[in-house]
Design a protein around this motif. Structure first.
Motif, PDB file in Angstrom:
ATOM      1  N   VAL A   1      -7.175   4.736   0.807  1.00  0.00           N
ATOM      2  CA  VAL A   1      -7.005   3.291   0.912  1.00  0.00           C
ATOM      3  C   VAL A   1      -8.392   2.669   1.029  1.00  0.00           C
TER       4      VAL A   1
ATOM      5  N   ALA B   1      -5.167   3.158  -3.211  1.00  0.00           N
ATOM      6  CA  ALA B   1      -4.702   1.786  -3.004  1.00  0.00           C
ATOM      7  C   ALA B   1      -5.912   0.941  -2.631  1.00  0.00           C
TER       8      ALA B   1
ATOM      9  N   GLY C   1       2.726   1.814  -3.324  1.00  0.00           N
ATOM     10  CA  GLY C   1       1.866   2.305  -4.396  1.00  0.00           C
ATOM     11  C   GLY C   1       1.459   3.749  -4.217  1.00  0.00           C
ATOM     12  N   LEU C   2       1.155   4.137  -2.986  1.00  0.00           N
ATOM     13  CA  LEU C   2       0.682   5.501  -2.738  1.00  0.00           C
ATOM     14  C   LEU C   2       1.809   6.521  -2.659  1.00  0.00           C
TER      15      LEU C   2
ATOM     16  N   VAL D   1       0.831  -1.204   0.000  1.00  0.00           N
ATOM     17  CA  VAL D   1       0.000   0.000   0.000  1.00  0.00           C
ATOM     18  C   VAL D   1       0.868   1.258   0.000  1.00  0.00           C
TER      19      VAL D   1
ATOM     20  N   VAL E   1      -3.369  -6.091  -4.193  1.00  0.00           N
ATOM     21  CA  VAL E   1      -3.271  -4.666  -3.902  1.00  0.00           C
ATOM     22  C   VAL E   1      -3.153  -3.946  -5.238  1.00  0.00           C
TER      23      VAL E   1
ATOM     24  N   HIS F   1      -3.231  -0.378  -7.464  1.00  0.00           N
ATOM     25  CA  HIS F   1      -2.865   1.035  -7.335  1.00  0.00           C
ATOM     26  C   HIS F   1      -3.482   1.774  -8.515  1.00  0.00           C
TER      27      HIS F   1
END
Length: 379
Positions: A302, A327, A226-227, A223, A368, A370
């Motif tokens: 998220v 995410a 990706g963020l 997470v 997960v 993105h």
């Protein structure tokens, strides 16, 4: 997120009006086709689709129908005899795995590396069919099974049913029928450790926490990667559970007050407030809570919804806040693909996806995803 702390209730066959004579117990040979979402492979018999468990693509097997009537479009069946086996077939390590036995494991008859290849094929197929995306998918191994690489001994929370005589048991697939079980080989020798990156989390005894010991750390890593949270940014953590992602988002943005958590379970929301001091923790249905909040820009979101996914009402309220990155943590690839398609309608593209084998020996897989705005400078 709004999930129970233990095993979900067993999935049972839905009551439906019979469409002719029952074919349960019918035996015939089939050549097994591709893997499908749900832990079965698809075969065809006299033009009808047959969803076959305990088989592998390319095998020639004898099946016994477990659900279906003469007028149904498809039947469910178990492979009870393998005439031509796949090179990836192995002897299930558990004596309770197989037809008419414990329904907890779908893939014990498959070599562990190939289990991941099959799961990757399912994720890719769901994204292609439901989101129109052609994406190569790799399912990553996650340390934490016992012994390492076995696909066993990873489940840190295990619940058994019990027979009238007190013996512990597991349920059959799509049934409440019980099978006596001395010990589940997926059960971890160690209890769950609510510790991630040297941070201890307060979790209720029956509250949700990932059952694979390696899951919380690898999901946080994915997470955050990706963020790429930046100091001073704002974030929403939806289906926040006890604040696992919010805790580390707060560290990265530099101020917990800039991270708002929304969680449907009030007890979990209370734990989240304790785990992420200073961060607003709002309890209630995510779509309803978002609908009551001002529609103000937010930098990061998220999403970690339950199996049915976030759905359109939540996705549209997320994109209305124009985050630069989202995410999405998903335990169901079909729900993920549907929501990715909804994001695409609003200008958010899938920038990357990682998939993790957090449930070895079963068909389940965690992803997960993105997503970024199509006109974003983040690629």
């Amino acid at each position: 997120m709004t999930r129970s702390g233990g095993r979900r209730p067993p999935r049972t066959a839905r009551a439906r009006t019979p469409r002719g004579e029952s074919r349960v117990g019918t035996r015939f040979e089939v050549e097994v086709g591709p893997i499908a979402h749900g832990g079965f492979c698809v075969a065809r018999h006299e033009g009808r689709a047959v969803f076959v468990r305990h088989a592998l693509p390319g095998e020639q097997v004898v099946v016994v129908v477990t659900e279906g009537t003469e007028g149904d479009r498809f039947w469910r069946a178990d492979a009870v005899e393998v005439l031509v086996p796949s090179a990836h077939r192995v002897v299930p390590p558990c004596p309770y795995a197989g037809p008419d036995a414990c329904g907890g494991c779908d893939l014990q008859h498959v070599a562990v590396p190939h289990q991941r290849e099959l799961k990757a094929a399912v994720v890719a197929e769901q994204l292609r069919r439901l989101a129109g995306l052609d994406l190569a998918v790799t399912v990553e191994a996650v340390p934490g099974d016992t012994p390492p690489g076995s696909g066993l001994g990873w489940r840190t929370r295990q619940r058994y049913a019990h027979l009238p005589d007190g013996r512990q048991a597991m349920r059959k697939h799509r049934s409440h029928d019980l099978v006596p079980v001395d010990h589940c080989l997926l059960e971890s020798p160690d209890p769950a450790a609510h510790l991630v990156r040297d941070v201890s989390f307060d979790v209720a005894g029956d509250g949700f926490w990932q059952v694979h010991p390696g899951a919380p750390a690898i999901l946080v890593e994915a997470v955050l990667a990706g963020l790429d949270p930046r100091p001073g940014e704002s974030a929403l953590d939806l289906y926040a559970g006890v604040g696992l992602f919010a805790r580390f988002l707060a560290d990265r943005v530099g101020d917990a007050r800039r991270v708002t958590m929304v969680e449907g379970d009030r007890a979990a929301s209370g734990h989240a407030a304790a785990n992420v001091p200073g961060a607003p923790a709002l309890a209630g249905d995510v779509a309803t809570v978002l609908g009551r909040l001002p529609v103000e820009p937010v930098d990061l979101v998220v999403l970690d919804p339950p199996r049915e996914g976030a759905k359109r009402a939540v996705v549209e309220q997320v994109v209305a806040r124009t985050p630069r990155a989202v995410a999405y943590v998903a335990c169901d690839p079909a729900a993920l693909a549907r929501d990715v398609a909804t994001f695409a309608e609003h200008g958010y593209a899938l920038a990357s996806l990682r998939a993790f084998d957090l449930f070895p020996m079963t068909h389940h897989v965690e992803c997960v995803a993105h997503l970024v705005k199509s006109d974003s400078d983040l690629r």
